[in-house]
Motif scaffolding. Structure first.
Motif, PDB file in Angstrom:
ATOM      1  N   ALA A  57      -9.709-118.703  47.258  1.00 47.90           N
ATOM      2  CA  ALA A  57     -10.473-117.793  47.260  1.00 47.90           C
ATOM      3  C   ALA A  57     -10.941-117.728  48.819  1.00 47.90           C
ATOM      4  N   LEU A  58     -10.775-118.112  49.623  1.00 45.57           N
ATOM      5  CA  LEU A  58     -11.330-118.419  50.838  1.00 45.57           C
ATOM      6  C   LEU A  58     -10.542-116.810  51.891  1.00 45.57           C
TER       7      LEU A  58
ATOM      8  N   ALA B 233     -11.546-113.706  50.080  1.00 46.13           N
ATOM      9  CA  ALA B 233     -12.772-113.286  50.736  1.00 46.13           C
ATOM     10  C   ALA B 233     -12.706-112.608  52.582  1.00 46.13           C
TER      11      ALA B 233
ATOM     12  N   LEU C 176     -10.395-108.981  51.637  1.00 41.75           N
ATOM     13  CA  LEU C 176     -11.997-108.156  51.067  1.00 41.75           C
ATOM     14  C   LEU C 176     -12.238-108.128  52.823  1.00 41.75           C
ATOM     15  N   SER C 177     -12.942-108.654  53.203  1.00 39.91           N
ATOM     16  CA  SER C 177     -13.646-108.395  54.642  1.00 39.91           C
ATOM     17  C   SER C 177     -12.506-107.777  54.965  1.00 39.91           C
TER      18      SER C 177
ATOM     19  N   SER D 278     -12.189-104.175  54.350  1.00 33.55           N
ATOM     20  CA  SER D 278     -13.891-103.291  54.502  1.00 33.55           C
ATOM     21  C   SER D 278     -13.456-102.195  55.281  1.00 33.55           C
ATOM     22  N   TYR D 279     -12.977-102.335  56.960  1.00 35.57           N
ATOM     23  CA  TYR D 279     -12.732-102.240  57.794  1.00 35.57           C
ATOM     24  C   TYR D 279     -11.101-100.824  57.829  1.00 35.57           C
TER      25      TYR D 279
ATOM     26  N   LEU E 103      -8.781-121.110  55.542  1.00 33.21           N
ATOM     27  CA  LEU E 103      -9.460-120.272  57.160  1.00 33.21           C
ATOM     28  C   LEU E 103      -7.898-119.665  57.427  1.00 33.21           C
TER      29      LEU E 103
ATOM     30  N   ARG F  88     -19.457-108.110  54.685  1.00 36.42           N
ATOM     31  CA  ARG F  88     -18.634-107.418  54.332  1.00 36.42           C
ATOM     32  C   ARG F  88     -18.561-107.314  53.060  1.00 36.42           C
ATOM     33  N   LEU F  89     -18.469-108.096  51.959  1.00 34.54           N
ATOM     34  CA  LEU F  89     -18.636-108.816  50.776  1.00 34.54           C
ATOM     35  C   LEU F  89     -19.902-108.499  49.965  1.00 34.54           C
TER      36      LEU F  89
ATOM     37  N   LEU G 202     -17.298-117.144  45.867  1.00 32.79           N
ATOM     38  CA  LEU G 202     -16.845-117.567  47.036  1.00 32.79           C
ATOM     39  C   LEU G 202     -17.137-118.697  47.284  1.00 32.79           C
TER      40      LEU G 202
ATOM     41  N   VAL H  18     -16.458-121.348  44.359  1.00 34.34           N
ATOM     42  CA  VAL H  18     -14.839-122.665  43.631  1.00 34.34           C
ATOM     43  C   VAL H  18     -15.264-123.349  45.068  1.00 34.34           C
TER      44      VAL H  18
END
Lengths: 273, 361
Positions: free
Chosen positions: A13-14, A17, A20-21, A24-25, A116, B105-106, B114, B117
């Motif tokens: 999940a991290l 994320a 996706l971040s 987005s750029y 992370l 950005r999400l 996120l 979970v």
């Protein structure tokens, strides 16, 4: 749900994320990929010019200096990510408050740290693959059948260097700076790990220091597998030393991180700059 | 539900370069939270009221297991925040007030997915919880929008939704309306009151420096100042303990009369006489301990002095004035003792409904 499965879901999940971040750029992603392809063009010409000069010194790892240098760059990219990602993530997490939000969840600290670090390492892997394919298209001799076995060596290179990142993160927690730790590890790895030249050509006293550089073992094993096509059993000694580095450094850095984490909770600086 | 006994936290005072060079081995400590004892019942909406730097955030972070106390004890649902932090996080979730702690950005769903979970939810349960949280904070229609494009009010609601994912028994809210405009803040307070407190019945601890916010939302209040708990109780209790001896009058004093002439007579003190207003009347404010009978004696004194009095009544202090008064009462004298109503105020721990809180039923 089992503990391991749940931990994997959290790391996933991290990573998702972060993916996706990052995506987005779009321009940044594109520049990153194009940049890595362009970066090997000068390497190609320089190594081609030096091929005859260095061929004797590198022939136990590769017959071709261009491929030798590309694999060195690739491994150094992994080292760079491994030593910088956790300090960066902890530092930005403290600044934005994300770290406080993550620590307030029911996830355990090691899982959060793994989550992370995961995406940046995966992204480095993707960029490295692009680099390797581009180099192959330019004439680098790559034994593709050894790609998957050599991933184990890449993983061990990462595991042997992530502890430096963990130490950096511990320093960030305790002192808000990791000092020159990451730069020092990168400088020593590049100089003594055999990234652009074989460690056999450096002065003997530096070779002694090179023996304490995990990348030297990792790179030697990686090149012999992916450039010379040797089986994993042939590089067992180097893999063994790399494992030893990973275990000892992980134990030491984990202890340091726990102490720093507790210090930051005591000092009240865990979630504030 | 939440218990604190003698909770204390000290932080080292940061030295300047001169101090580092001249006194390298000395360290000065600053008290952030000093011996705070509180008991908060299940389902209670409890306010921590105090100015900036009062120690509210430090107290919250100790409860959230992010800061270790130096001494004292804190428990959430019977679990110790120091020795059982994982168990505490199962029951308590702080609403991280910083909007930057969201992934800008999400979109809202991706953010919540996120954290669902990370809170241990997966699959359909996670999806349902995300959807429910979005509905609770009324963000369903903008769920696909990138959070960076949200207004501050929407981000605050999303921060709450994130905290609600785990369905915690205790919610910590640290100045949740500080970045909101007055209208958004009002709407947000209505949401906290109607949805979080009344409908969901969660135990909520709200830290705020805004007395009106505390008045509107909280069943009980604790006043914190320089890390010390000065008073605890419902607004009515605080008012009766710290603010029921203030009287206001509308007067026309005889020529030459000054407020010093009243000071000390029949126990009157803190006498203040305002200038004349447009109609020629002047506002007189004074404190008279001893209740209505004593106030009647002071009124008789005023009449005997030839004062015309058109109005004489107990002042109904605003919560801000009450807070100021509680702080004032607790100022230490030069001999170290306290002034006035002192620490007995902290013993008021009744949980009776507060008639001052007109907004909640």
């Amino acid at each position: 749900m089992g503990t391991v499965k749940l931990a994997s879901a959290r790391v996933g999940a991290l990573s998702r994320a972060a993916w996706l971040s990052a995506t987005s750029y779009r321009v940044r992603i594109l520049v990153s990929i194009v940049g890595i392809v362009l970066s090997i063009i000068p390497i190609f010409f320089v190594t081609d010019a030096l091929q005859d000069v260095v061929s004797d010194s590198i022939n136990t790892e590769s017959s071709q200096y261009f491929a030798f240098a590309v694999v060195g760059m690739l491994a150094l990219n992994f080292v760079g990510t491994a030593v910088t990602i956790l300090p960066q993530q902890i530092s930005s997490g403290i600044t934005t408050g994300t770290l406080e939000a993550l620590l307030s969840t029911r996830s355990r600290l090691p899982v959060l740290l793994a989550g992370l670090a995961a995406f940046p390492l995966i992204w480095t892997g993707l960029r490295s693959l692009v680099l390797l394919v581009a180099a192959w298209l330019m004439g680098a001799e790559v034994v593709w059948s050894q790609l998957f076995p050599s991933l184990l060596v890449v993983l061990l290179i990462v595991l042997a260097h992530l502890p430096f990142g963990l130490m950096g993160a511990a320093l960030i927690l305790a002192f808000r700076t990791a000092g020159p730790l990451a730069q020092g590890v990168l400088f020593l790895s590049a100089g003594l790990g055999g990234v652009y030249y074989s460690t056999t050509v450096i002065p003997s006293w530096l070779q002694t220091l090179s023996a304490f550089t995990p990348l030297a073992y990792g790179l030697r094993a990686l090149r012999r597998m992916i450039l010379r096509g040797e089986p994993i059993s042939a590089v067992g000694a180097d893999i063994g030393v790399l494992c030893l580095f990973a275990i000892v450094l992980t134990a030491a850095s984990s202890a340091g991180f726990v102490v720093a984490f507790r210090y930051a909770r005591r000092a009240g600086t865990l979630t504030q700059y | 539900m939440v218990e604190m006994r003698g909770l204390t936290k000290l932080f080292p005072v940061r030295k300047n370069w001169k101090q580092i060079l001249t006194q390298p081995f000395t360290s000065e400590m600053q008290t952030a939270v000093k011996g705070v004892s509180l008991s908060i019942a299940r389902g209670e909406f409890f306010g921590l009221l105090g100015p900036n730097g009062a120690g509210k955030t430090t107290l919250f972070k100790m409860l959230a297991t992010l800061i270790l106390p130096d001494s004292g004890m804190a428990e959430v649902g019977g679990r110790n925040v120091v020795s059982e932090p994982d168990a505490v996080r199962e029951m308590l979730t702080p609403v991280v007030p910083d909007e930057r702690s969201l992934y800008w950005r999400l979109n809202a769903v991706e953010n919540l997915r996120l954290f669902a979970v990370l809170q241990g939810l997966t699959g359909r349960v996670a999806d349902e919880r995300v959807q429910r949280s979005l509905e609770q904070v009324d963000l369903t229609e903008t769920a696909d929008k990138m959070v960076g494009q949200f207004s501050s009010g929407m981000k605050q609601r999303l921060l709450i939704a994130r905290a609600l994912l785990a369905e915690p028994e205790v919610l910590l809210l640290d100045e949740p309306t500080r970045s909101l405009d007055p209208l958004s803040a009002r709407a947000f307070r209505a949401f906290l009151r109607d949805e979080i407190a009344d409908r969901q019945g969660r135990t909520v601890l709200l830290a705020t420096h805004n007395p009106e916010e505390a008045l509107e939302l909280c069943d009980r209040l604790a006043v914190l100042h320089h890390g010390e708990l000065l008073a605890t109780g419902t607004v009515s209790e605080l008012r009766s303990l710290a603010g029921d001896d203030v009287y206001r009058a509308s007067v026309k004093p005889p020529v030459g009369w000054t407020e010093s002439q009243l000071w000390g007579r029949e126990g009157a003190h803190d006498v203040a006489l305002d200038p004349e207003d447009e109609s020629g009347w002047r506002k007189l404010e004074l404190r008279v301990p001893g209740g209505a009978e004593q106030a009647a004696r002071v009124l008789a004194v005023l009449a005997a002095d030839g004062m015309q009095v058109s109005r004489f009544e107990p002042a109904r202090l605003t919560l801000a004035e009450l807070l100021e008064r509680i702080v004032e009462l607790n100022q230490p004298r030069p001999d170290g003792t306290r002034n006035g109503a002192d620490l007995a105020l902290t013993e008021a721990v009744a949980t009776v409904p507060d008639p001052d809180r007109s907004a909640r039923g």
